[in-house]
Scaffold this motif. Structure first.
Motif, PDB file in Angstrom:
ATOM      1  N   TYR A  40      30.736  40.484  46.576  1.00  0.00           N
ATOM      2  CA  TYR A  40      32.181  40.666  46.670  1.00  0.00           C
ATOM      3  C   TYR A  40      32.804  41.138  45.364  1.00  0.00           C
ATOM      4  O   TYR A  40      33.849  41.799  45.370  1.00  0.00           O
ATOM      5  N   CYS A  44      35.350  44.242  45.058  1.00  0.00           N
ATOM      6  CA  CYS A  44      36.710  44.248  44.506  1.00  0.00           C
ATOM      7  C   CYS A  44      36.914  45.444  43.577  1.00  0.00           C
ATOM      8  O   CYS A  44      37.938  46.139  43.640  1.00  0.00           O
ATOM      9  N   ASN A  93      33.398  41.176  52.033  1.00  0.00           N
ATOM     10  CA  ASN A  93      34.471  41.826  51.274  1.00  0.00           C
ATOM     11  C   ASN A  93      34.201  43.293  50.966  1.00  0.00           C
ATOM     12  O   ASN A  93      35.082  44.144  51.114  1.00  0.00           O
ATOM     13  N   TYR A 148      40.522  36.177  52.242  1.00  0.00           N
ATOM     14  CA  TYR A 148      40.555  37.508  51.624  1.00  0.00           C
ATOM     15  C   TYR A 148      39.241  38.239  51.831  1.00  0.00           C
ATOM     16  O   TYR A 148      39.216  39.446  52.073  1.00  0.00           O
ATOM     17  N   TRP A 219      43.874  34.924  46.210  1.00  0.00           N
ATOM     18  CA  TRP A 219      43.102  35.603  47.247  1.00  0.00           C
ATOM     19  C   TRP A 219      43.792  35.453  48.597  1.00  0.00           C
ATOM     20  O   TRP A 219      43.826  36.393  49.406  1.00  0.00           O
ATOM     21  N   LYS A 361      36.603  40.116  38.670  1.00  0.00           N
ATOM     22  CA  LYS A 361      37.548  39.254  39.372  1.00  0.00           C
ATOM     23  C   LYS A 361      38.912  39.257  38.684  1.00  0.00           C
ATOM     24  O   LYS A 361      39.921  38.940  39.311  1.00  0.00           O
ATOM     25  N   PRO A 365      41.865  43.196  40.148  1.00  0.00           N
ATOM     26  CA  PRO A 365      43.264  42.947  40.489  1.00  0.00           C
ATOM     27  C   PRO A 365      44.242  43.555  39.483  1.00  0.00           C
ATOM     28  O   PRO A 365      45.339  43.981  39.862  1.00  0.00           O
TER      29      PRO A 365
END
Length: 381
Positions: A40, A44, A93, A148, A219, A361, A365
Motif C-alpha cells: 500500500y 500511495c 490500495n 481507505y 485515512w 506515508k 499525502p
C-alpha cells in the motif's frame, strides 16, 4: 525557494533514486532489508504521481508510474509478490493505480489485475456486522485504515465493471464504522474495533481500542472523500450519507488543529501531554482531504484555508534541506494493534513507534495536498 519549487525538487529527488525493486520512500522495506513487494505504501506514492501527471501534464510522472506498476503486473493479470489469500486490505490500495493507468494506457494486463484484486474482496472474511476483516491475521477486526485501503477501489470497480452491484455493501461498511467506532462526545473515531471482544487491546464491552490515532483518522477521512468523488449523481442518497460523515469528522478535527503550524498531534486529543508531537503524515492527509473537500463542494469553500494552513505548516517546519538533499521529517513509521509485538494501543504505545524521514506515508499525502493547491490556483485563475 517557494514551496512549489521545493516540492518539485523533492519529488524528482525521490523518483530519481527509486526503482520498483527499491523505492527510496518505502522506509519499512529499507529498514527490514527485504526486497520490495506489492504494498500500500508504494500504491500511495504512485497514485500521487499519476495525479501529479494529470494536473501538470508532465510525462516524467506518468512514465515512472507506469514502469513501476508494470514491473509487478504479469500479462495474465497476476501480480508479483501478492497473494490474495492473505486477505490483507492493505494490498488492495495499489489497485487504484491500476484503474488510473488502465484508463490512460489501455494495457489489458491492468484490467485483468483489477479482477484479481476484486477477487480477494469477493472472499474477504467479514465481521458479524458485515465489514471486511482488516487482514486474515487480524480476525474479526475493523481498522480505520482499512476503509481507505479497500473502499475507494471497491466502489470504483463496482461502478466501472459491475453496474454498481455492491455499492450498497461499501456504503454499509462506512455506516458500520460510524455506528461502532465514533465517539459521540468529541466526534473522533477510535483506531480499531474487535467484534469478538477477545483482543487484549480492546475494551471488553465496546470492542474498541483506546485512542484516536491521527493517521488512521486521516485515512478514514480520505476514504470518505475519495469514495464520495467516485459516486455518480444518481447515488445522491448514498452520497449524502458520506457527505455528512465527512463534514462532521472535519468539524471534529478542527478544534485540535495546532494554531501555529496548522498540524495535528500523533494522538489527536492529547496534544498537551508530553511526548506527543505534531505528526507529518496524518497532518498532510488532512491537509489534502480538507482542501479536496472544499474543491468538490462537500465542505464550504472557507474550509480550504484550514487545509492550506496545514500544508504550509508542514512545508515550513518538517521539510528541510540537509547536505544538499531535501528531507521530510516527523513521519510515524507504522502503528497498529495486536499481533506478535504486543501493540496495545495506549498513548505510550503511539509514542514508542519510531519517527522517520521521507516515508511515502507522509510524502504521498503531501504531494496530494500540493496538487490541491495547484487545482485551487487554476480555479482562482
Amino acid at each position: 525557494m517557494g514551496s512549489s519549487r521545493i516540492l518539485n525538487t523533492y519529488i524528482h529527488q525521490l523518483i530519481e533514486t527509486s526503482t520498483p525493486q527499491a523505492p527510496a520512500w518505502n522506509i519499512e522495506k529499507i529498514r527490514a532489508g527485504k526486497p520490495n513487494t506489492w504494498n500500500y505504501i508504494d500504491g500511495c506514492m504512485i497514485k500521487a504521481l499519476i495525479e501529479l501527471y494529470e494536473i501538470t501534464g508532465k510525462d516524467v510522472y506518468l512514465d515512472f508510474a507506469d514502469r513501476f506498476i508494470d514491473y509487478f503486473v504479469q500479462d495474465d493479470g497476476t501480480i508479483k509478490y501478492y497473494d490474495p489469500k492473505e486477505y490483507n486490505l492493505d494490498n488492495v490500495n495499489a489497485g487504484k493505480t491500476l484503474h488510473q493507468l488502465y484508463a490512460i494506457t489501455g494495457k489489458d494486463r491492468y484490467r485483468k489485475a483489477m479482477d484479481v484484486i476484486r477477487g480477494q474482496l469477493e472472499h474477504q472474511p467479514r465481521t458479524r456486522e458485515g465489514s471486511f476483516w482488516h487482514k486474515l491475521i487480524y480476525p474479526n477486526q475493523i481498522w480505520l485504515d482499512g476503509l481507505y485501503m479497500a473502499q475507494p477501489f471497491y466502489m470504483q470497480y463496482e461502478l466501472s465493471f459491475r453496474d454498481g452491484r455492491a455499492c450498497a455493501d461499501s456504503i454499509h461498511q462506512f455506516e458500520v464504522v460510524r455506528e461502532l467506532m465514533r465517539n459521540e462526545r468529541n466526534g473522533l473515531y477510535y483506531h480499531a474495533y474487535d467484534s469478538s471482544r477477545k483482543e487484549f487491546w480492546c475494551d471488553p464491552v465496546t470492542g474498541l481500542s483506546a485512542n484516536f490515532w491521527l493517521r488512521a483518522e486521516g485515512w478514514f477521512a480520505m476514504a470518505l472523500i475519495d469514495t464520495w468523488e467516485l459516486m455518480p449523481a444518481s447515488m445522491s442518497g448514498e452520497r449524502d450519507v458520506l457527505r455528512r460523515m465527512f463534514v462532521e469528522l472535519i468539524d471534529a478535527m478542527l478544534p485540535y488543529q495546532d494554531p501555529d503550524t496548522g498540524m495535528w498531534h500523533q494522538v489527536i486529543n492529547l496534544g498537551r501531554i508530553a511526548p506527543n508531537y505534531l505528526e507529518t503524515s496524518g497532518s498532510a492527509i488532512f491537509a489534502n482531504a480538507i482542501m479536496k473537500g472544499a474543491r468538490l463542494g462537500v465542505l464550504d469553500e472557507r474550509y480550504y484555508d484550514y487545509g492550506r494552513k496545514a500544508f504550509a505548516g508542514i512545508c515550513d517546519t518538517c521539510l528541510s534541506e540537509e547536505d544538499g538533499r531535501l528531507t521530510l521529517d516527523n513521519i510515524c513509521l507504522v502503528a497498529g494493534l495486536g499481533n506478535t509485538d504486543h501493540r496495545e494501543g495506549t498513548f505510550d504505545y503511539y509514542m514508542r513507534e519510531p519517527k522517520v524521514r521521507n516515508d511515502a506515508k507522509g510524502v504521498a499525502p503531501l504531494v496530494l495536498a500540493y496538487i490541491e493547491t495547484l487545482r485551487h490556483g487554476k480555479e482562482a485563475g
